[in-house]
Design a protein around this motif. Sequence first.
Motif, short mmCIF file in Angstrom:
data_model
loop_
_atom_site.label_atom_id
_atom_site.label_comp_id
_atom_site.label_asym_id
_atom_site.label_seq_id
_atom_site.Cartn_x
_atom_site.Cartn_y
_atom_site.Cartn_z
N CYS A 54 0.85 -1.21 0.11
CA CYS A 54 0.01 0.21 0.02
C CYS A 54 0.85 1.18 -0.04
O CYS A 54 0.51 2.39 -0.48
CB CYS A 54 -1.05 0.08 1.17
SG CYS A 54 -0.22 -0.15 2.88
N ASN A 55 2.10 1.15 0.58
CA ASN A 55 3.15 2.25 0.50
C ASN A 55 3.54 2.72 -0.70
O ASN A 55 4.10 3.83 -0.90
CB ASN A 55 4.07 2.16 1.51
CG ASN A 55 3.50 1.79 3.03
OD1 ASN A 55 2.65 2.49 3.50
ND2 ASN A 55 4.18 1.05 3.71
N ASP A 81 -8.75 2.14 -1.76
CA ASP A 81 -9.25 2.52 -3.12
C ASP A 81 -8.19 3.30 -3.76
O ASP A 81 -7.93 2.91 -5.09
CB ASP A 81 -10.62 3.48 -2.73
CG ASP A 81 -11.75 2.68 -2.27
OD1 ASP A 81 -11.68 1.35 -2.39
OD2 ASP A 81 -12.73 3.37 -1.75
N LYS A 82 -7.36 4.05 -3.45
CA LYS A 82 -6.52 4.82 -4.20
C LYS A 82 -5.19 3.88 -4.75
O LYS A 82 -5.12 4.08 -5.95
CB LYS A 82 -5.66 5.91 -3.23
CG LYS A 82 -4.52 6.69 -3.75
CD LYS A 82 -4.02 7.77 -2.94
CE LYS A 82 -3.06 8.46 -3.63
NZ LYS A 82 -2.13 9.64 -2.82
N ARG A 110 -15.33 1.94 -4.49
CA ARG A 110 -14.66 2.56 -5.76
C ARG A 110 -13.51 1.75 -6.08
O ARG A 110 -13.36 1.79 -7.45
CB ARG A 110 -14.20 3.88 -5.20
CG ARG A 110 -13.61 4.89 -6.03
CD ARG A 110 -13.26 6.40 -5.42
NE ARG A 110 -11.75 6.30 -5.25
CZ ARG A 110 -11.13 6.74 -4.01
NH1 ARG A 110 -11.87 7.66 -3.33
NH2 ARG A 110 -10.04 6.62 -3.83
N GLY A 111 -12.65 1.33 -5.30
CA GLY A 111 -11.46 0.47 -5.88
C GLY A 111 -11.78 -0.68 -6.61
O GLY A 111 -11.36 -1.29 -7.44
N CYS A 112 -12.85 -1.44 -6.11
CA CYS A 112 -13.48 -2.56 -6.48
C CYS A 112 -14.03 -2.41 -8.03
O CYS A 112 -13.71 -3.06 -8.80
CB CYS A 112 -14.68 -3.19 -5.58
SG CYS A 112 -15.06 -4.78 -6.02
N ASN A 138 -12.76 -7.90 1.69
CA ASN A 138 -12.59 -6.51 1.59
C ASN A 138 -13.85 -5.91 1.83
O ASN A 138 -14.77 -6.37 2.51
CB ASN A 138 -12.32 -6.22 0.06
CG ASN A 138 -10.72 -6.40 -0.19
OD1 ASN A 138 -9.91 -5.71 0.14
ND2 ASN A 138 -10.42 -7.56 -1.14
N PHE A 139 -14.17 -4.57 1.32
CA PHE A 139 -15.49 -3.89 1.95
C PHE A 139 -16.18 -3.33 0.53
O PHE A 139 -16.30 -2.14 0.47
CB PHE A 139 -14.97 -2.60 2.95
CG PHE A 139 -14.35 -2.98 3.74
CD1 PHE A 139 -14.90 -3.57 5.19
CD2 PHE A 139 -12.69 -3.03 3.98
CE1 PHE A 139 -14.24 -4.08 6.20
CE2 PHE A 139 -12.09 -3.56 5.16
CZ PHE A 139 -12.85 -3.96 6.21
#
Length: 153
Positions: A54-55, A81-82, A110-112, A138-139
């Motif tokens: 993620c970083n 999401d980003k 959004r990411g999905c 995930n969400f």
Amino acid sequence: LLSAIEESSGVFRLSMGFGASKQCWVPVNEKLAEKISDVGTWNKEEDLTGWLTCNDAGKFACIGSCQSTGRLSLAFNGIGDKEAEALAKGLKANTCINTLSLANNNIHSRGCKAICEALMPIGKNGGPQVEELDMRSNFAGADGGNALGMLLA
């Protein structure tokens, strides 16, 4: 009771109480950045589970040029999401990854949706070739679920 003591170069000794301990390797950020940015050195199967990508997920746009990896695991990385949107840009151009695991991250609708849109087939044989996508834990919500349904249709 679980505690970790860094020893050197990303190697940690986990103390699990009652005298039990186990060594485990945790990637150093410099090695992670190098690994992500040089997809030409990736193997047929790349397991980046728990690397905390993620970083550095913004660098995943280069995944489009990866021509060697068929199976990629990015599970347990804290990808949100980003980062999923950045990854989606690379996936649009990738034609070799057929199995992708994004399980146990922090991806919301959004990411999905971005991932699903990137994986939509283009024409008869064009576009990404992902046959297996693991998005569990995930969400995604209702909108993300709809996007997954459209991908399957």
